[in-house]
Design a protein around this motif. Structure first.
Motif, PDB file in Angstrom:
ATOM      1  N   LEU A 109      -4.157  -0.590 -10.464  1.00 34.83           N
ATOM      2  CA  LEU A 109      -4.001  -1.057  -9.278  1.00 34.83           C
ATOM      3  C   LEU A 109      -5.286  -0.504  -8.305  1.00 34.83           C
ATOM      4  O   LEU A 109      -5.264  -0.542  -7.227  1.00 34.83           O
ATOM      5  N   GLU A 110      -6.150   0.179  -8.927  1.00 38.08           N
ATOM      6  CA  GLU A 110      -7.296   0.683  -8.030  1.00 38.08           C
ATOM      7  C   GLU A 110      -8.154  -0.561  -7.228  1.00 38.08           C
ATOM      8  O   GLU A 110      -8.112  -0.343  -6.013  1.00 38.08           O
ATOM      9  N   PRO A 113      -3.319   4.416 -12.204  1.00 37.25           N
ATOM     10  CA  PRO A 113      -4.010   4.323 -11.069  1.00 37.25           C
ATOM     11  C   PRO A 113      -4.991   3.383 -11.219  1.00 37.25           C
ATOM     12  O   PRO A 113      -5.363   2.547 -10.517  1.00 37.25           O
ATOM     13  N   ARG A 165      -6.616  -2.519   1.325  1.00 33.94           N
ATOM     14  CA  ARG A 165      -7.032  -1.690   2.725  1.00 33.94           C
ATOM     15  C   ARG A 165      -8.088  -2.746   3.493  1.00 33.94           C
ATOM     16  O   ARG A 165      -7.731  -2.894   4.761  1.00 33.94           O
ATOM     17  N   TRP A 204      -3.790 -10.062  -7.246  1.00 37.37           N
ATOM     18  CA  TRP A 204      -2.516  -9.647  -7.077  1.00 37.37           C
ATOM     19  C   TRP A 204      -1.570 -10.014  -7.811  1.00 37.37           C
ATOM     20  O   TRP A 204      -0.712  -9.432  -8.446  1.00 37.37           O
ATOM     21  N   ARG A 263       3.307   6.897  -6.919  1.00 38.28           N
ATOM     22  CA  ARG A 263       2.327   7.508  -7.874  1.00 38.28           C
ATOM     23  C   ARG A 263       3.016   8.220  -8.923  1.00 38.28           C
ATOM     24  O   ARG A 263       4.079   8.668  -9.040  1.00 38.28           O
ATOM     25  N   MET A 299       2.435   1.743  -3.591  1.00 33.45           N
ATOM     26  CA  MET A 299       1.379   2.462  -4.433  1.00 33.45           C
ATOM     27  C   MET A 299       1.011   3.952  -3.790  1.00 33.45           C
ATOM     28  O   MET A 299       0.891   4.766  -4.893  1.00 33.45           O
ATOM     29  N   GLY A 300       1.056   4.196  -2.901  1.00 30.77           N
ATOM     30  CA  GLY A 300       1.043   5.750  -2.413  1.00 30.77           C
ATOM     31  C   GLY A 300       2.116   6.682  -2.757  1.00 30.77           C
ATOM     32  O   GLY A 300       2.166   7.608  -3.286  1.00 30.77           O
ATOM     33  N   ARG A 326      -5.759  -1.881  -4.677  1.00 31.83           N
ATOM     34  CA  ARG A 326      -5.573  -0.779  -3.547  1.00 31.83           C
ATOM     35  C   ARG A 326      -6.708  -1.041  -2.563  1.00 31.83           C
ATOM     36  O   ARG A 326      -6.439  -1.172  -1.098  1.00 31.83           O
ATOM     37  N   GLU A 327      -7.918  -1.273  -3.062  1.00 32.93           N
ATOM     38  CA  GLU A 327      -8.863  -1.247  -2.189  1.00 32.93           C
ATOM     39  C   GLU A 327      -9.022  -2.656  -1.451  1.00 32.93           C
ATOM     40  O   GLU A 327      -9.157  -2.726  -0.196  1.00 32.93           O
ATOM     41  N   GLY A 355       0.910   7.101   0.920  1.00 33.97           N
ATOM     42  CA  GLY A 355      -0.256   6.164   1.169  1.00 33.97           C
ATOM     43  C   GLY A 355      -0.220   5.886   2.616  1.00 33.97           C
ATOM     44  O   GLY A 355       0.650   6.206   3.502  1.00 33.97           O
ATOM     45  N   ARG A 384       1.019  -1.232  -0.071  1.00 34.82           N
ATOM     46  CA  ARG A 384      -0.023   0.169   0.016  1.00 34.82           C
ATOM     47  C   ARG A 384       0.854   1.221  -0.033  1.00 34.82           C
ATOM     48  O   ARG A 384       0.522   2.287  -0.551  1.00 34.82           O
TER      49      ARG A 384
END
Lengths: 552, 249
Positions: free
Chosen positions: A292-293, A289, A300, A368, A284, A280-281, A296-297, A552, A277
């Motif tokens: 990997l949207e 985006p 989390r 993944w 960038r 990804m943050g 990313r969700e 992130g 995570r």
């Protein structure tokens, strides 16, 4: 594991115990056990013992802590019970009878083994790394005084898989020397070497051979990050490689987390997810985006479902430390608290295991894998930095993370709220992750930064742990009180513990201030500013993201 | 590493039985143990069937360049090595006396074993010699087996005197009663009066024929007759000493 990393292991001395060498031969032609054509000097006598069936289990932690230290622990289960044999790199073997194979640090036989193995183990469990079932005979070689001077073990071995099913088999002949009887051992080994059908086995030992039946190779797992990249690797490719590596780490820890084998599986799983995570943050611009949207969700979500159990794992470990610190008398007073935490941990663990077995989690891992399996073809509009080289891209992100820490950390003093100190710690983690992600291209370019960051993070971590522990302690004590389960002793002890933590936290804050001075001092600043200097800057200039921060 | 000497100036009081039994029990509990047979009679070496290595001489025991670890040999028991002796080891006395600082020499040699062994037991000859002085200098604790007779108490006084002459007060003499024939009034009374008091161990080792039978069978007593009264008494003595010696078991 199928991971491409170089196993690291301490250099092994030529022989762990002087004079007590072991040599292994493989049997290439059928030679019946107990009938070795061994011609020995007349002063030696050979006698063959009865056949016996034993199971030899090689124990190690999931991350091979004993193997990496050049040590070995096996438990032999035979007709006469269980024998634990501990062979450290730098001292002689210790062998003793045990009731059950040790699993956690507290199960180690007290004395030598607990003292030497315990600190290496920490909270990790000893798990079967290889299991060999065998029918064997011992051929004892004695001198004229009927003293054993060497043992020859004739072993028909079968490596067992994790379900204890038979895997590959082989027959080996091992010559076991005894301290002070080296000449006799050599004579026996030489006689065996001349025996038709026997060949000296070199290279891989029993552990390596039998671990393969369980799909393992010594050193195949470490929680350390080791992402292969070169300075020319593109930022997009670096990002994909980082995520692919972290996916491997996460997946490797699922089984152990579901089985609750030890708390490090969940910890490593969570760290891999957090690193992903964070990548990804912070990276960038290196990827589109949209790509990997969904990941990313979902990550989390994984972070959220794994949190409660981890918190309780840590609390249980804390309780053990506190009990030790407050002395024996505190044991009974802490018992109701420990019981409550254990119950909650067990419930959280069950829920976590169910989540990790769910279709949703399986889909996360599959997604993944899919998203990181092949190099990306990247759209330059939505990923403007994708084509930059990994060295300059990584260097700039590290510089940015360092600047962010300066902004937050400079001027930190006694009045700074704990929440700000906590955020500084998160910033520090992000910086550390970046240094780890790009370590293959940065090499040893930032020794000062790495050293000072580690020292600072230790203090920030201790400060934060104390804050979290205080909050947890308060919460649990209140729960106990409300449930009527806590006596005055327990509540008083909780109060004393809280005060102790508060005092320690203040000490840590002062230590943080001192560390920050070093961390922001000129030598580290210079190292950071020179990072990536000289690399090809043509791949793309500093982007807006470099100045605006984020992450992130 | 702890160095424990088993010493008495009197012979036949069970020194070797004590040293070999404690060594066996320590090894069973997983301590890396070395038993050093310092008695030229070599009774402990005989029991474990271990002879000195042919190439080595008593001189090597005191030479700085030779490590004791290289002279040790494995017994047939796990975790137990032995530095064996035979009659030629009577020369050890002269070899040691010929060196400068003979008392310190043995200590230096033993100190080099730290990291290899956790317990070293010295089975001493029944004498008052340079070797005894060197043993008192090297040992952390000196175990003194005594028969429960009045003469034995006099022996203990003599040993204490010898130690105070050496100005070596930090290696305590720890006496304990052996070969107690509790059917005899004197033995019984002395055992009741002394055991567990004035520095004496609480454990009393009874007189028993199993001790001789074990020696005959060349098997350490705790293996030959673990449930016999003498076997159980040595187990109790070992448990008692572990605490007193601060051993990591």
């Amino acid at each position: 594991m199928g991971r491409s990393m170089t196993p690291k292991r301490s250099a092994l001395p030529d022989q762990a115990e002087p004079g007590a060498r072991t040599e292994t031969f493989t049997v290439t032609e059928g030679t019946a056990p107990g009938e070795p054509a061994v011609r020995l000097p007349r002063t030696l006598t050979v006698s063959t013992g009865p056949a016996e069936t034993i199971e030899r289990t090689h124990l190690d932690t999931f991350d091979w802590r004993l193997w990496r230290a050049g040590a070995e622990m096996v438990v032999e289960l035979g007709p006469n019970g269980r024998l634990l044999r501990w062979r450290p790199a730098a001292a002689g073997e210790v062998a003793l009878e045990v009731e059950a194979p040790p699993r956690r640090r507290r199960d180690l036989p007290p004395g030598t083994v607990a003292r030497e193995v315990g600190p290496r183990l920490g909270v990790r469990a000893l798990l079967p790394a290889a299991v060999v079932r065998m029918e064997r005979r011992c051929i004892t070689v004695t001198d004229r005084a009927e003293k054993t001077v060497a043992r020859v073990w004739w072993e028909h071995q079968t490596a067992l898989d994790p379900r204890q099913q038979d895997g590959p088999g082989r027959t080996v002949v091992r010559v076991e020397g005894l301290l002070g009887y080296e000449a006799e051992r050599r004579a026996v080994a030489a006689a065996l070497a001349r025996t038709p059908g026997l060949e000296l086995l070199e290279g891989a030992g029993e552990l390596e051979w039998a671990a393969a039946a369980r799909g393992r190779t010594p050193g195949d797992y470490t929680s350390r990050i080791d992402v292969p990249m070169t300075p020319e690797t593109t930022a997009a490719e670096a990002m994909r490689a980082i995520l692919a590596h972290l996916r491997g780490t996460a997946a490797a820890n699922v089984g152990g987390t579901v089985g609750d084998l030890d708390p490090e599986f969940l910890h490593d799983l969570r760290v891999a997810v957090r690193r992903a995570r964070s990548a990804m943050g912070q990276l960038r611009g290196a990827y589109e985006p949209d790509r990997l949207e969904s990941l990313r969700e979902e990550l989390r979500w994984v972070g959220a479902i794994t949190g409660p159990c981890r918190d309780l794992d840590v609390f249980l470990l804390d309780l053990e430390d506190w009990a030790e610190e407050m002395g024996e008398a505190a044991g009974p007073a802490l018992a109701p608290l420990a019981e409550l935490v254990r119950q909650e941990q067990a419930a959280a663990q069950r829920m976590l295991a169910a989540e990790l077995r769910s279709a949703r989690f399986r889909k996360v891992l599959a997604g993944w894998r899919r998203v990181t399996a092949r190099p990306w073809r990247v759209d330059a509009v939505s990923a403007p930095e994708a084509e930059r080289d990994a060295l300059t891209f990584g260097a700039q992100r590290i510089q940015r993370a360092y600047r962010r820490m300066r902004k937050r950390g400079e001027g930190l003093d006694e009045a700074t709220p704990a929440a700000v100190v906590h955020r500084l710690r998160i910033d520090g983690k992000k910086l550390r992750y970046l240094l780890e992600f790009f370590s293959a291209v940065l090499g040893a370019a930032t020794p000062g930064l790495v050293k000072q960051l580690r020292a600072l993070q230790d203090e920030l971590g201790a400060f934060n742990d104390l804050a979290v522990q205080q909050a947890r302690l308060e919460q649990m004590a209140r729960k106990l009180h409300e449930g009527g389960a806590a006596g005055a002793e327990t509540l008083l002890l909780a109060g004393r513990l809280g005060a102790m933590m508060e005092a320690r936290q203040q000490e840590r804050r002062r230590a943080v201030e001192e560390r920050l001075d070093e961390f922001f001092a000129r030598p580290v600043r210079r190292e950071v500013s020179q990072l990536g200097a000289g690399a090809d800057k043509a791949g793309g200039g500093p982007s807006g993201a470099d100045r605006t921060g984020g992450g992130g | 590493m702890r160095i424990v000497a088993v010493w008495s100036i009197k012979g036949g009081v069970g020194k070797t039985t004590t040293a070999t039994s404690l060594a066996t029990l320590a090894a069973r509990d997983g301590l890396r143990t070395l038993l050093w047979d310092l008695d030229p009679q070599g009774a402990a070496s005989h029991l474990f069937r271990v002879a000195p290595q042919r190439k080595q001489a008593p001189r090597d025991l005191v030479r700085r360049k030779v490590s004791l670890a290289d002279m040790a040999r494995a017994t047939d028991l796990f975790n137990l090595d032995l530095l064996p002796a035979n009659l030629t080891y009577r020369e050890l006395e002269a070899e040691l006396a010929a060196r400068r600082q003979p008392r310190r020499r043995l200590k230096e040699k033993l100190d080099a074993l730290r990291g290899i062994y956790e317990l070293v037991l010295l089975d001493c000859a029944p004498s008052v010699t340079v070797v005894s002085e060197a043993v008192l200098t090297a040992a952390d604790v000196v175990l003194v087996p005594l028969a429960p007779s009045s003469l034995s108490l006099r022996t203990l006084e003599q040993m204490k005197e010898f130690r105070s002459e050496m100005d070596r007060k930090d290696a305590p003499l720890v006496p304990f009663l052996t070969m107690a024939d509790l059917r005899r009034t004197v033995h019984r009374e002395n055992a009741e009066r002394l055991a567990g008091t004035g520095g004496f161990c609480a454990t009393v080792i009874p007189m028993s024929s199993v001790v001789e039978r074990a020696a005959e069978a060349r098997t350490p007593l705790p293996l030959a007759a673990p449930r016999s009264p003498a076997g159980l008494a040595y187990e109790a003595l070992w448990q008692e000493l572990k605490g007193r010696l601060g051993l990591p078991v």
